[in-house]
Scaffold this active site. Structure first.
Site, short mmCIF file in Angstrom:
data_model
loop_
_atom_site.label_atom_id
_atom_site.label_comp_id
_atom_site.label_asym_id
_atom_site.label_seq_id
_atom_site.Cartn_x
_atom_site.Cartn_y
_atom_site.Cartn_z
N GLN A 35 -10.35 -3.85 -3.20
CA GLN A 35 -11.62 -3.28 -2.77
C GLN A 35 -12.71 -3.54 -3.82
O GLN A 35 -13.81 -3.97 -3.50
CB GLN A 35 -11.45 -1.77 -2.53
N ASP A 49 -17.15 7.49 -1.25
CA ASP A 49 -15.88 7.37 -0.53
C ASP A 49 -15.55 8.75 0.04
O ASP A 49 -16.20 9.74 -0.29
CB ASP A 49 -14.79 6.88 -1.51
N ARG A 65 -13.60 -8.35 1.86
CA ARG A 65 -12.18 -8.12 1.57
C ARG A 65 -11.39 -9.39 1.90
O ARG A 65 -10.51 -9.82 1.15
CB ARG A 65 -11.64 -6.94 2.40
N HIS A 73 -7.54 0.63 -6.37
CA HIS A 73 -7.73 -0.20 -5.15
C HIS A 73 -8.46 -1.48 -5.60
O HIS A 73 -9.63 -1.68 -5.29
CB HIS A 73 -8.55 0.59 -4.12
N CYS A 115 -16.23 1.93 0.91
CA CYS A 115 -15.06 1.09 1.19
C CYS A 115 -14.64 1.18 2.65
O CYS A 115 -13.99 0.28 3.15
CB CYS A 115 -13.91 1.49 0.27
N ARG A 132 0.88 -1.18 0.00
CA ARG A 132 0.00 0.00 0.00
C ARG A 132 0.91 1.22 0.00
O ARG A 132 1.72 1.40 0.90
CB ARG A 132 -0.91 0.01 1.23
N1 NVA Z 1 -9.87 6.66 -1.25
C1 NVA Z 1 -9.47 6.32 0.08
C2 NVA Z 1 -9.67 4.86 0.32
C3 NVA Z 1 -9.27 4.35 1.67
C4 NVA Z 1 -9.48 2.87 1.80
C5 NVA Z 1 -8.00 6.69 0.28
O1 NVA Z 1 -7.21 6.51 -0.65
O2 NVA Z 1 -7.66 7.21 1.35
N1 CP Z 2 -11.17 -0.07 2.59
C1 CP Z 2 -9.90 -0.15 3.04
O1 CP Z 2 -8.97 -0.38 2.28
O2 CP Z 2 -9.75 0.05 4.38
P1 CP Z 2 -8.38 0.24 5.19
O3 CP Z 2 -7.80 1.57 4.75
O4 CP Z 2 -8.78 0.22 6.62
O5 CP Z 2 -7.46 -0.88 4.84
#
Ligand code: NVA
Ligand code: CP
Length: 319
Positions: free
Chosen positions: A146, A238, A306, A143, A278, A116
């Site tokens: 997701q 989101d 997930r 993602h 998400c 990540r």
């Molecule tokens: N769009 C959000 C998703 C978090 C799971 C981010 O990138 O912070």
């Molecule tokens: N939806 C998701 O990826 O959650 P986290 O950021 O908690 O991993």
């Protein structure tokens, strides 16, 4: 029970990276969803699996995570394997070691690497030099884990992807990009409504539209949330400011206010619409508590899924 009757050579998935759903055929995505459904059922029945016994997953987290970290780690345990949490604070990447060297060294120890990071280019670089599968656990672009969980959740609740209209309301971000590609791949119509200046990337809209042509579905992009939500089966949103964009929060609040998912907006959707997010969510910003905590909301089924889809990905890619 999910049954898509796909003709997929499962061996072809071994060793593959999971960076974006664009790299997988519709059949391969149906195969992963079906496998995830089967694994979910087996786990609920208390069946023990050891298919990844002796295998290790390296998990590099440059950003915070609740669901992703826990579901990958638990997923590896449930399959008889093991996961290592690697933060850049502890890795030499944090002190400037090239990602290419990190990829080659880690490949000598672990059987897959999950990452990540804000930079999609970094994930591509990691995948280029790694000799084991690399799994994208969120970048600034995508993602895909997701989106796979979102598809499984929609299928479980609606029983089909045909004639289902998904509407994503909000930032044209990583989650939106993967959802639009996923929807197009499984032949589900999708509309995305974002404020001006916060639309999805043109190249991704273009790619999703090309996929949609081949699966007989549609991708609609608009700046009008009311128009988009009309007759929606699924409403998805989101956060307004994703990780890495926190400093823009104030500007974004003004631009995104008309895109809040609230009772007025959802009154344009079908009566049996489902709400997806998400997570993490900000009640009172992108969605009101009234909606996310209502009977229409399936956000925790989505979070659970997930685990199941990632187990399917791990079991399919790891040699
Ligand atoms: N769009 C959000 C998703 C978090 C799971 C981010 O990138 O912070
Ligand atoms: N939806 C998701 O990826 O959650 P986290 O950021 O908690 O991993």
């Amino acid at each position: 029970m999910l049954q898509f009757e796909t003709k997929v050579d499962a061996n072809k998935l071994k060793g593959k990276d999971f960076l974006t759903l664009l790299d997988f055929s519709s059949d391969e995505i149906f195969y992963l969803l079906e496998l995830a459904g089967n694994m979910k059922k087996a786990q609920k029945e208390g069946k023990i699996s050891n298919i990844l016994q002796g295998k290790s997953l390296g998990m590099i987290f440059e950003n915070a995570s609740t669901r992703t970290r826990v579901s990958f780690e638990v997923g590896m345990t449930q399959l008889g394997g093991h996961a290592l949490f690697l933060s850049p604070r502890d890795l030499q990447i944090g002190r400037g070691e090239p990602i290419s060297d990190t990829a080659q060294a880690l490949s000598r120890y672990v059987d897959a690497i999950m990452i990540r990071t804000n930079s999609h280019e970094k994930v591509e670089e990691l995948a280029k030099y790694s000799t084991v599968p690399v799994i994208n656990a969120l970048t600034d672009y995508y993602h895909p884990c997701q989106a796979l969980a979102d598809l499984l959740t929609i299928y479980e609740h609606k029983g089909t992807f045909k004639d289902i209209k998904v509407v994503y309301v909000g930032d044209g971000n990583n989650v939106a990009h993967s959802l639009v590609i996923g929807a197009a791949k499984v032949g589900m119509d999708i509309a995305v409504a974002s404020p001006k200046g916060y639309e999805m990337k043109q190249e991704i809209i273009q790619k999703a539209k090309e996929v949609a042509v081949s699966t007989g579905s549609t991708v609609t992009v608009t700046n009008d949330p009311l128009e988009a939500v009309k007759d929606a089966d699924i409403i998805y949103t989101d956060v307004w400011a994703s990780m890495g964009y926190e400093s823009e929060q104030k500007d974004r609040e003004a631009a995104f206010a008309p895109f809040q998912v609230n009772s007025e907006l959802v009154s344009n959707a079908k009566e049996d619409y489902l709400f997806l997010h998400c997570l993490p969510a900000h009640r009172g910003e992108e969605v009101t508590a009234e909606i996310i905590d209502s009977a229409h909301s399936v956000v925790f089924d989505e979070a659970e899924n997930r685990l199941h889809v990632q187990k399917a990905v791990l079991a399919s890619l790891i040699k």
